[in-house]
Design a protein around this motif. Sequence first.
Motif, PDB file in Angstrom:
ATOM      1  N   GLN A   1       0.830  -1.186   0.000  1.00  0.00           N
ATOM      2  CA  GLN A   1       0.000   0.000   0.000  1.00  0.00           C
ATOM      3  C   GLN A   1       0.874   1.248   0.000  1.00  0.00           C
ATOM      4  O   GLN A   1       2.004   1.224   0.459  1.00  0.00           O
ATOM      5  N   ASN A  96      -2.252  13.804  -4.167  1.00  0.00           N
ATOM      6  CA  ASN A  96      -2.588  12.584  -4.868  1.00  0.00           C
ATOM      7  C   ASN A  96      -2.276  12.803  -6.343  1.00  0.00           C
ATOM      8  O   ASN A  96      -1.970  13.920  -6.761  1.00  0.00           O
ATOM      9  N   THR A  97      -2.365  11.742  -7.107  1.00  0.00           N
ATOM     10  CA  THR A  97      -2.087  11.854  -8.532  1.00  0.00           C
ATOM     11  C   THR A  97      -3.183  12.648  -9.229  1.00  0.00           C
ATOM     12  O   THR A  97      -4.338  12.649  -8.801  1.00  0.00           O
ATOM     13  N   TYR A 101      -4.170   9.085 -13.979  1.00  0.00           N
ATOM     14  CA  TYR A 101      -3.184   8.214 -13.377  1.00  0.00           C
ATOM     15  C   TYR A 101      -3.824   7.402 -12.263  1.00  0.00           C
ATOM     16  O   TYR A 101      -4.819   7.820 -11.667  1.00  0.00           O
ATOM     17  N   ASP A 102      -3.250   6.245 -12.008  1.00  0.00           N
ATOM     18  CA  ASP A 102      -3.718   5.450 -10.877  1.00  0.00           C
ATOM     19  C   ASP A 102      -3.511   6.235  -9.593  1.00  0.00           C
ATOM     20  O   ASP A 102      -2.389   6.625  -9.274  1.00  0.00           O
ATOM     21  N   HIS A 103      -4.602   6.485  -8.894  1.00  0.00           N
ATOM     22  CA  HIS A 103      -4.476   7.277  -7.690  1.00  0.00           C
ATOM     23  C   HIS A 103      -4.491   6.403  -6.446  1.00  0.00           C
ATOM     24  O   HIS A 103      -4.897   5.248  -6.463  1.00  0.00           O
ATOM     25  N   TYR A 104      -4.056   7.001  -5.374  1.00  0.00           N
ATOM     26  CA  TYR A 104      -3.898   6.288  -4.124  1.00  0.00           C
ATOM     27  C   TYR A 104      -4.986   6.679  -3.135  1.00  0.00           C
ATOM     28  O   TYR A 104      -5.791   7.574  -3.395  1.00  0.00           O
TER      29      TYR A 104
END
Length: 116
Positions: A1, A96-97, A101-104
Amino acid sequence: QVQLVESGGGLVQPGGSLKLSCAASGRIVSINVMGWYRQAPGNQRELVAALLRGGSMIYADSVKGRFTISRDNAKTTMYLQMNSLKPEDTAVYYCNTPPGYDHYAWGQGTQVTVSS
C-alpha cells in the motif's frame, strides 16, 4: 500500500505564506507524477497544482503566480509553497495523482486557514 501524509498547514493571515509537504511511503518508489488538491467547505475537491512527466508543472488559475509545486531530489517528498495567501485559499489540502493516473488512498489532508 501507498500512504500519503500531508503536513505544514496552519492558521495564517492574508498575505502570509505556508509551505505544505506531502510524504509518500509504501510500495511507491518515488514521486514522479503527483498533485495537490484542496477542498473547502461546501465545495468539491479541486486540483490546484500538479507535477507532471518531464518535470513540468501546471496550476489552477486561482493560484497561478502565488503557489509553487516542487519535490526533493530524492523524489520522496512533494511541496507546495504558498505565498500571498488569500481567505479563499482556506481549505483542506491533499496530495494525490492528477486525473488520468492510478491514484492512491486519500490521506487526512492538512488544514490551511487564511484569516485575519
